[in-house]
Design an enzyme around this catalytic site. Structure first.
Site, PDB file in Angstrom:
ATOM      1  N   HIS A 400      40.198  17.361  14.256  1.00 40.24           N
ATOM      2  CA  HIS A 400      38.800  17.198  13.852  1.00 40.24           C
ATOM      3  C   HIS A 400      38.105  16.122  14.697  1.00 40.24           C
ATOM      4  O   HIS A 400      37.065  16.361  15.311  1.00 40.24           O
ATOM      5  CB  HIS A 400      38.771  16.821  12.369  1.00 40.24           C
ATOM      6  CG  HIS A 400      37.401  16.694  11.784  1.00 40.24           C
ATOM      7  ND1 HIS A 400      36.825  17.683  11.022  1.00 40.24           N
ATOM      8  CD2 HIS A 400      36.486  15.707  11.857  1.00 40.24           C
ATOM      9  CE1 HIS A 400      35.616  17.299  10.645  1.00 40.24           C
ATOM     10  NE2 HIS A 400      35.378  16.097  11.143  1.00 40.24           N
ATOM     11  N   GLU A 401      38.711  14.942  14.755  1.00 38.99           N
ATOM     12  CA  GLU A 401      38.102  13.826  15.500  1.00 38.99           C
ATOM     13  C   GLU A 401      38.081  14.119  17.001  1.00 38.99           C
ATOM     14  O   GLU A 401      37.153  13.700  17.705  1.00 38.99           O
ATOM     15  CB  GLU A 401      38.829  12.508  15.212  1.00 38.99           C
ATOM     16  CG  GLU A 401      38.832  12.078  13.745  1.00 38.99           C
ATOM     17  CD  GLU A 401      37.447  12.027  13.113  1.00 38.99           C
ATOM     18  OE1 GLU A 401      36.459  11.836  13.842  1.00 38.99           O
ATOM     19  OE2 GLU A 401      37.355  12.204  11.872  1.00 38.99           O
TER      20      GLU A 401
HETATM   21 ZN   LIG Z   1      33.493  15.087  11.122  1.00 31.97          ZN
END
Ligand SMILES: [Zn+2]
Length: 613
Positions: A400-401
């Site tokens: 995600h990051e």
């Molecule tokens: Zn996010």
């Protein structure tokens, strides 16, 4: 989510000190400044540049060169501010017990307040000059054209700004308009007396919110989950008329401000900042409501697999399959770049660099900030903070990051500073796409059917929580605001009817309903704090599902989809989010974009049904 479980918790291992962690698992802040002396010099320079702002006041009307000079000064201040701020705030997050770092952080915040004040004259002074005049200047001064979108958007937003007298009057209301939110926080948190229940194993547990979520997520005895549900919801039922009065004040406040500024509805007012058409939210809600069958199928499958006679809202988060697999960080460093192969070799190479160049702070240590984020340091590169602990959740958090960070890399490389940041309406597209690609890769990689079920359930739960629940919440907010807009009474009963009606409209016969669910709306903090906000997570999810679908097409189609998608990431905040997404082939006003998530869920549930049978 809080995973601490009263019944099954084991003692956490003692935290390491930061010095015990090898450097290759820490970010390298010397990419921003070599040392604190260099930081101090930059800080002083920033202070000087901010002071230069005042000298321009009253001179904008002189022409294009003055306006350009202010914009360029704003850019210099902004770029320097990025580095000065992040050097302190990232260092502070490494160990929040450090008072010196905390003091430096606050020192920068004071400088930011000075900055806001030094340039506060700018918008009002510019807006006194007719837009046609400024447009004329842009034809004469080519360097000013860079700022066209920023300038024209400032004038667009001005359409709902009142005259000085009106703005003054509205500003007087801010002192009391936050009261219902403060009262909600006090009633639901500060003044709350958490109930104690006895679990089936005989243990007494005080049901705080954290415990409530932990029991629902880990306790395999349905009676315990039911008891926790009744305990927490009983708190809200006991004060439901007070909650209704507070929420009514939030709704009335939104409607008051919308009317004062000449908006047709509270929704119009909420969407105006980003220039989002109301049709986007209406389409999101309509299309989702008519496509709830995969959601219901998932819950019916859960009921069957869990072997439950009846299935309630408190049975929706307990895992179906449990595998105690660890995911060492070094393995993930190989898998993650491999998972983005559909986005092309150049993207893969850039991601590999991002993962191995001192951009990431991987492991927990004493005093380190919890959670995870990607910080966009303009002129340097993004930094990622993790608290990696070898779990599947941690792996997806990294994916995600990393999606956010690649967005930053491409946006910073292709946009001038003024457009290098991006709105949340676009921001969660690359992060969720990155997770979806990683899931695909992991599903293809594993030969263990239990792990496959865990992966599928992880993906499905993500869609349920980030998409369906958020759309249902948006649906609730829209109906509640309409009560006020149509002059209807806002009572606990009316709000309960809306919420209970929605729960049934989305889940149909897949749930057995508890009367106490009528008060669940009272428990949702963002209804009070950030109205009409979280629908953006749902639209981002739909957008990334649409990109995933396009990536799955034939070779030529895939190439085009990659080009469009990378163009989106490279565009940063250079236009309104809807326009940027449309250029990427994503039209959120069309039902098929929303249906892309529904189709994704449908396929995942079908696979899970097969795996589990
Ligand atoms: Zn996010």
């Amino acid at each position: 989510m809080d995973t601490f479980s009263p019944a099954e918790a084991t003692a956490a291992p003692p935290l390491r000190e930061r010095s015990e962690i090898p450097d290759r698992f820490k970010w390298d802040l010397s990419h921003i400044f070599p040392d604190w002396e260099a930081w101090q010099r930059a800080y002083d320079e920033l202070d000087r540049k901010i002071s230069e702002g005042a000298a321009f006041q009253g001179t904008l009307a002189q022409g294009a060169d003055r306006l350009l000079a202010v914009y360029q000064l704003r850019d210099e201040v902004g770029q320097l501010a990025h580095k000065v701020w992040y050097y302190t705030s990232l260092a502070y997050d490494q160990d929040q017990r450090d008072n010196l770092l905390n003091a430096r952080r606050q020192q920068v915040q004071i400088l930011f307040a000075k900055d806001a004040q030094a340039f506060s004259w700018f918008d009002p002074e510019l807006l006194k000059i007719p837009l046609t005049t400024v447009q004329q200047w842009m034809t004469l001064q080519p360097e000013l054209r860079v700022y066209r979108f920023a300038i024209e958007d400032l004038y667009r937003r001005q359409e709902h700004v009142l005259d000085d007298k009106g703005e003054h009057l509205l500003s007087l209301s801010t002192r009391f308009s936050s009261t219902p939110r403060d009262a909600y926080a006090a009633l639901s948190t500060a003044d709350v007396k958490y109930p104690t229940i006895q679990l089936s194993n005989g243990a007494d547990v005080t049901v705080t919110y954290g415990q409530y979520r932990a029991i629902l997520a880990t306790n395999r005895d349905q009676r315990d989950r039911a008891a926790a549900f009744h305990a927490i919801h009983g708190l809200y039922a006991a004060n439901v008329n007070t909650y209704a009065a507070l929420y009514s004040a939030v709704l009335q406040g939104d409607w008051f401000h919308s009317q004062a500024r000449g908006f047709a509805s509270s929704l119009d007012a909420a969407l105006h900042g980003n220039n989002i058409p109301t049709a986007v939210v209406e389409n999101l809600i309509e299309t989702t409501r008519t496509n709830v069958e995969p959601l219901r199928r998932y819950h019916r499958l859960r009921k069957k697999v869990l072997g439950l006679e009846t299935y309630h809202t408190y049975d929706t988060t307990i895992p179906l399959v449990h595998v105690d697999r660890r995911y060492p960080y070094n393995d993930v460093l190989e898998w993650l770049p491999a998972s983005v192969a559909p986005l092309g070799q150049e993207y893969q190479r850039q991601l590999r660099d991002a993962l191995t160049s001192g951009w990431i702070d991987v492991y927990e240590n004493s005093g380190k900030r919890s959670g995870a984020y990607s910080a966009p340091v303009y002129g340097v590169h993004p930094y990622m903070l993790l608290n990696y602990n070898d779990t599947l959740d941690d792996v997806f958090t990294l994916a995600h990051e990393a999606g956010h960070s690649m967005h930053t890399v491409l946006s910073h490389a292709h946009q001038p500073f003024v457009y290098s940041g991006y709105e949340i309406f676009v921001a969660e597209v690359p992060s969720t796409l990155s997770e979806a690609l990683f899931l695909d890769y992991m599903l293809g990689r594993t030969t263990d059917e239990r792990e496959r079920s865990v992966l599928l359930q992880h993906a499905i739960d993500g869609i349920v929580a980030t998409f369906y629940t958020q759309v249902m919440f948006a649906d609730y907010e829209l109906q509640a605001h309409r009560l006020v807009e149509q002059g209807k009474p806002v009572t606990a009963e009316a709000l309960g009817d809306i919420y209970f009606g929605l729960l049934k409209a989305y889940h149909g016969d897949a749930y057995d309903y508890d009367e106490l669910s009528r008060v669940t709306w009272a428990r949702i903090p963002h209804f009070y704090s950030t109205p009409y906000y979280v629908y953006q997570y749902a639209t981002c999810f739909a957008s990334s599902a649409q990109v995933m679908k396009q990536l799955g097409g034939g070779e030529a189609e895939r190439r085009e989809a990659v080009d469009r998608y990378l163009t989106l990431l490279k565009s940063g905040g250079s236009d309104h989010p809807m326009t940027l997404l449309q250029k990427a082939g994503i039209d959120l006003s069309k039902p098929e974009t929303v249906r892309a998530v529904v189709d994704q869920l449908d396929a995942l549930v079908t696979r899970l049904e097969k795996e589990i049978s």
